[in-house]
Design an enzyme around this catalytic site. Structure first.
Site, short mmCIF file in Angstrom:
data_model
loop_
_atom_site.label_atom_id
_atom_site.label_comp_id
_atom_site.label_asym_id
_atom_site.label_seq_id
_atom_site.Cartn_x
_atom_site.Cartn_y
_atom_site.Cartn_z
N LEU A 184 0.84 -1.21 0.00
CA LEU A 184 0.00 0.00 0.00
C LEU A 184 0.88 1.26 0.00
O LEU A 184 0.84 2.06 0.92
CB LEU A 184 -0.96 -0.02 1.20
CG LEU A 184 -2.18 0.90 1.08
CD1 LEU A 184 -3.16 0.36 0.04
CD2 LEU A 184 -2.89 1.05 2.42
N GLY A 185 1.69 1.39 -1.06
CA GLY A 185 2.44 2.62 -1.26
C GLY A 185 1.56 3.61 -2.00
O GLY A 185 0.33 3.55 -1.90
N ILE A 231 1.03 3.93 -5.23
CA ILE A 231 0.20 3.30 -6.27
C ILE A 231 -0.98 2.57 -5.60
O ILE A 231 -2.13 2.77 -5.96
CB ILE A 231 1.01 2.29 -7.12
CG1 ILE A 231 2.11 3.04 -7.90
CG2 ILE A 231 0.10 1.53 -8.08
CD1 ILE A 231 3.06 2.12 -8.66
N SER A 242 1.31 -5.35 3.83
CA SER A 242 2.60 -4.70 3.61
C SER A 242 3.48 -5.20 4.75
O SER A 242 3.02 -5.94 5.61
CB SER A 242 2.49 -3.18 3.62
OG SER A 242 2.04 -2.76 4.88
N ARG A 243 4.74 -4.81 4.73
CA ARG A 243 5.63 -5.37 5.74
C ARG A 243 5.16 -4.99 7.15
O ARG A 243 5.19 -5.78 8.06
CB ARG A 243 7.06 -4.88 5.50
CG ARG A 243 8.07 -5.73 6.23
CD ARG A 243 9.46 -5.20 6.08
NE ARG A 243 9.92 -5.20 4.70
CZ ARG A 243 11.09 -4.69 4.33
NH1 ARG A 243 11.88 -4.13 5.21
NH2 ARG A 243 11.45 -4.73 3.07
N VAL A 299 0.56 -5.04 -11.56
CA VAL A 299 1.20 -3.88 -12.22
C VAL A 299 2.55 -3.60 -11.56
O VAL A 299 3.12 -2.53 -11.75
CB VAL A 299 0.31 -2.61 -12.17
CG1 VAL A 299 -0.93 -2.77 -13.02
CG2 VAL A 299 -0.04 -2.21 -10.74
N GLY A 300 3.02 -4.58 -10.76
CA GLY A 300 4.31 -4.40 -10.08
C GLY A 300 5.46 -4.94 -10.93
O GLY A 300 5.92 -4.27 -11.86
N ARG A 301 5.86 -6.14 -10.62
CA ARG A 301 6.91 -6.81 -11.38
C ARG A 301 6.50 -8.25 -11.59
O ARG A 301 5.85 -8.86 -10.72
CB ARG A 301 8.24 -6.78 -10.62
CG ARG A 301 8.99 -5.49 -10.66
CD ARG A 301 9.71 -5.29 -11.99
NE ARG A 301 10.48 -4.06 -12.03
CZ ARG A 301 10.00 -2.88 -12.47
NH1 ARG A 301 8.76 -2.80 -12.91
NH2 ARG A 301 10.77 -1.82 -12.47
N GLU A 336 9.94 -10.97 -19.50
CA GLU A 336 9.48 -10.06 -20.56
C GLU A 336 10.51 -10.01 -21.67
O GLU A 336 11.71 -10.02 -21.37
CB GLU A 336 9.26 -8.67 -19.97
CG GLU A 336 8.15 -8.69 -18.95
CD GLU A 336 7.98 -7.35 -18.22
OE1 GLU A 336 8.63 -6.38 -18.60
OE2 GLU A 336 7.20 -7.32 -17.28
N HIS A 377 3.80 -4.42 -20.32
CA HIS A 377 4.51 -3.56 -19.37
C HIS A 377 4.38 -2.09 -19.76
O HIS A 377 5.38 -1.41 -20.02
CB HIS A 377 6.00 -3.98 -19.29
CG HIS A 377 6.67 -3.49 -18.03
ND1 HIS A 377 7.67 -4.18 -17.40
CD2 HIS A 377 6.47 -2.38 -17.28
CE1 HIS A 377 8.08 -3.51 -16.32
NE2 HIS A 377 7.37 -2.41 -16.24
#
Lengths: 355, 355
Positions: free
Chosen positions: B186-187, B189, B208-209, B264-266, B295, B313
Site C-alpha cells: 500500500l504505497g 500506487i 505490507s511489511r 502492475v508491479g513486477r 518479458e 509492461h
C-alpha cells in the site's frame, strides 16, 4: 385443433396470477430464478410456437393485466406498439426488464393509463462500471495492448505501440485524471459514473433536459456546448425522439480530435455513420461502444481501429444485475396484484435512464 | 585510436554538470524533453557503440557523481551491480527513471553511501488507473467482448458469451461493487488504487511489511491470509528478495476459484508457472497482467484464455507520467548539484513501490 387445445389446457391451469411475458424466448431471469414460476403464472407466446402472436394475444386479451417485457433495444424484439396495446384491453402495467423503454409506445401507454416500469436502478452500478471500464480501455488502450501481446508482437516489435521509437503523437497521450468528462443524462447510471470518475481525479459536467438543483457539477443545456468544454462524453441517457442522434457531426466536431465517446445507452443516441467517419479520419480520439444502431451489426470500419473498444450490448450482464432485477420484478408484481404503488415507474417523458 | 579520441573530445566539451545515463539506448524522456540536454551534460555508453561499457565507465569514472538509470525490470537492461558501482568510485547518487529498483544493488549502494532515487509518485496515478482498468476488464470481460465483436461472432452466436443459452456459471458472475480487494503493497500506487476502487463500492484490505497506523483498511501481515479473505489481489509492491514469488500456489489456493490477480508491479512477484497452472485448470477466476517474469515472453497458455488480460509492461506509458518524471528528474538533479535534499530517495529496504 392442436393449437386451440394447447391454449385451452393452459387456461384451465390458471390458479396463480397471470403475467404475460413478451420478448425473445425465455428470458434468463426465469432460468436463474425458477422460483418466479412458482409465484405467478406466466404466459408466453414463445411457448406456443404454432400460434401466431396476434392470435395468442387475442386469446388471452381479457385476462392479461400485467406484462413483463424484455429484449428491448434489440432489432428483432417485439415493439410494444399501438397494435399490441390495442389487443390487450385489460393491460394496466408493463414491467420492462431493461432500463431503456424506447421499444414501448409511452404516449399510447399514457393515454391508456398503463403504468410502465423499467429495471429501475438494478443495472445502474453495472452499467456505470462498464462505462468506466470502456473509458479506461480506450484511454489506456487495454484491449489493443492485449491484442498486441496475444498476436505475439511484443518480442518482435518491442513496447506497444512502437517501443522507444515512439514520437509524442504515438505515445498514448491520455491521462485519466484531469480529463474533463461530460455526462449526457445524469440519471442513476450517470450519477454512478460521476462518482467513480471523480475518484480518478476527472472533472465532471453534465447535460440533461433540466438542470438538477441538487447537483453541483456544471450543467450545460446544450450537448454541443458540453462537448466543446469536455474531453470525453459518456452517454447514459434514454433514447427518445429528443435524444435520437443527439451525438451528431456538430457535437463530434465540438468534442475535437482527442475527444472520446463512450456509449452505454442506446446505439441510436449516436449518428453512427458520422461517428464512423470521424473515427476513420482521426477527427475524434476514440470510442467505447456497448450499443449500436443496428445490433448485432457493427460498422466494419470500426473493427480495424485500435482506439475503439466494442462490446455486444452487455454492460449489465452480471448475476448482480440479474439478482437485483429479480428482486425488483417480484416486488413490482406483488405491489401490482395488491394494488400498492409500483417501485420503478418511468415518467412518460423519459429524460435520463432511471431518473 | 578512434574510441579514445572520441572519449577525449567529449571530455573537453564539458562545461555543464555531468550526468551519466545508463540504460537501453536514448530514453524517451530526452526525446520528449530535449531541453534537459541544455541543462546538463549527459554521457551515455550508447553514444559510443565501439567502446565496451566497462571501458567507457572506467574512462569517466572520476567525473561521474550522479547517474540516471533507466530500463529497469527489463531482461536486457544493465543491472547496477557491484561491478558497475565499483567502476564508479565518485558516484553519489542514482536517479532511476522507473519505480522499481530491483535491478540496482541497494545493499551495495547503502554501504557506499550512494543515494538511490526512483520515479517517486510520477507514475502512481497512471499505474493505479491501469490496475483498475485491468481489473474492470477481467471482471467484465471487456477485451474478450471486444475480441468477440471484432471476430464477427455477435450476429452469428448472439450475446456474449452464449446468448440466452447461458447457464449461471457461464454468465459473468462478477459484480465490481462489493468485491473484496486485497492490495499487496500500500504505497502511493496502492493507495491510489484503493481510492478508486472505494468509489466502486469495493471493500479494501492490504498487506505490507508493517501495518500503517494512519490507514483504516484492515491489515493482514500474511499474504495468504489476505488472499483467503479477498476476491481480488492487486500487486503494487516492489520486487525484493522478500517479495519474490510472494504470489505462490498457496496464495492462489487461498484466493480460490473465483479469485482474480492483477499485477502492475513486477512479473517475478508471481510464481508465473503456478499462476498459469491455476488459470489453465480454472482454479482461479482470472488475471490482468502488465508484467511478466521473462518479458517480453508471455506464457503461451495464457494467450488462449478469455479471463486473462495481457499488457506489454505499459501501465505508466503516458505523456502525463513522462512529464511528471521530467519535472522530478530536473528537480533531483538541481538538488543534487546544489547539495540540497533529493526529492524521491528510496529506502534501502524497499517495502512498497513509492512509499
Amino acid at each position: 385443433m392442436a393449437e386451440e387445445q394447447e391454449l385451452k389446457d393452459h387456461r384451465e391451469e390458471q390458479e396463480l396470477q397471470i403475467v404475460l411475458l413478451l420478448g425473445l424466448g425465455p428470458p434468463p431471469l426465469f432460468k436463474f430464478f425458477p422460483e418466479l414460476l412458482q409465484k405467478f403464472k406466466f404466459l408466453s407466446p414463445f411457448e406456443y410456437p404454432t400460434t401466431p402472436i396476434h392470435q395468442f394475444l387475442k386469446f388471452h386479451a381479457q385476462s392479461i393485466e400485467v406484462m413483463i417485457c424484455m429484449g428491448g433495444g434489440r432489432k428483432e424484439s417485439i415493439p410494444v406498439n399501438w397494435e399490441v396495446l390495442n389487443s390487450l384491453p385489460s393491460l394496466k402495467c408493463i414491467l420492462n426488464t431493461g432500463v431503456g423503454v424506447n421499444h414501448i409506445d409511452l404516449t399510447e401507454c399514457k393515454q391508456r393509463g398503463i403504468i410502465v416500469c423499467n429495471a429501475g436502478n438494478s443495472y445502474s452500478e453495472d452499467a456505470a462500471d462498464f462505462a468506466v471500464g470502456l473509458l479506461l480501455d480506450v484511454l489506456r488502450r487495454i484491449s489493443a495492448s492485449n491484442r498486441y501481446v496475444r498476436s505475439g508482437l511484443w518480442p518482435l516489435k518491442g513496447e506497444y505501440p512502437l517501443g522507444h521509437k515512439v514520437v509524442p503523437s504515438l505515445l498514448i497521450p491520455f491521462y485519466v485524471g484531469g480529463q474533463r468528462v461530460g455526462i449526457v443524462g445524469l440519471g442513476s447510471i450517470g450519477s454512478e459514473v460521476a462518482k467513480r470518475l471523480d475518484a480518478f481525479g476527472c472533472s465532471i459536467a453534465y447535460n440533461s433536459r433540466r438542470k438538477k438543483e441538487s447537483i453541483l457539477f456544471p450543467y450545460y443545456s446544450n450537448v454541443c456546448d458540453l462537448a466543446a468544454n469536455c474531453d470525453i462524453l459518456i452517454l447514459c441517457c434514454a433514447l427518445t425522439d429528443e435524444t435520437y442522434h443527439i451525438i451528431n457531426k456538430d457535437v463530434l466536431s465540438a468534442l475535437g480530435k482527442d475527444g472520446v465517446i463512450i456509449n452505454v445507452g442506446r446505439g441510436a443516441l449516436v449518428d453512427e455513420k458520422a461517428l464512423v467517419r470521424f473515427l476513420v479520419r482521426g477527427e475524434i480520439g476514440g470510442a467505447g461502444l456497448d450499443v449500436f444502431e443496428n445490433e448485432p451489426t457493427v460498422p466494419k470500419e470500426l473493427l480495424e481501429l485500435d482506439n475503439v473498444v466494442l462490446s455486444p450490448h452487455k454492460a449489465v450482464h452480471t448475476l448482480g444485475s440479474m439478482s437485483a432485477l429479480y428482486e425488483l420484478t417480484i416486488a413490482n408484481l406483488e405491489a401490482f396484484f395488491s394494488n400498492k404503488p409500483l417501485l420503478s415507474p418511468v415518467n412518460y417523458e423519459q429524460e435520463a435512464i432511471t431518473l
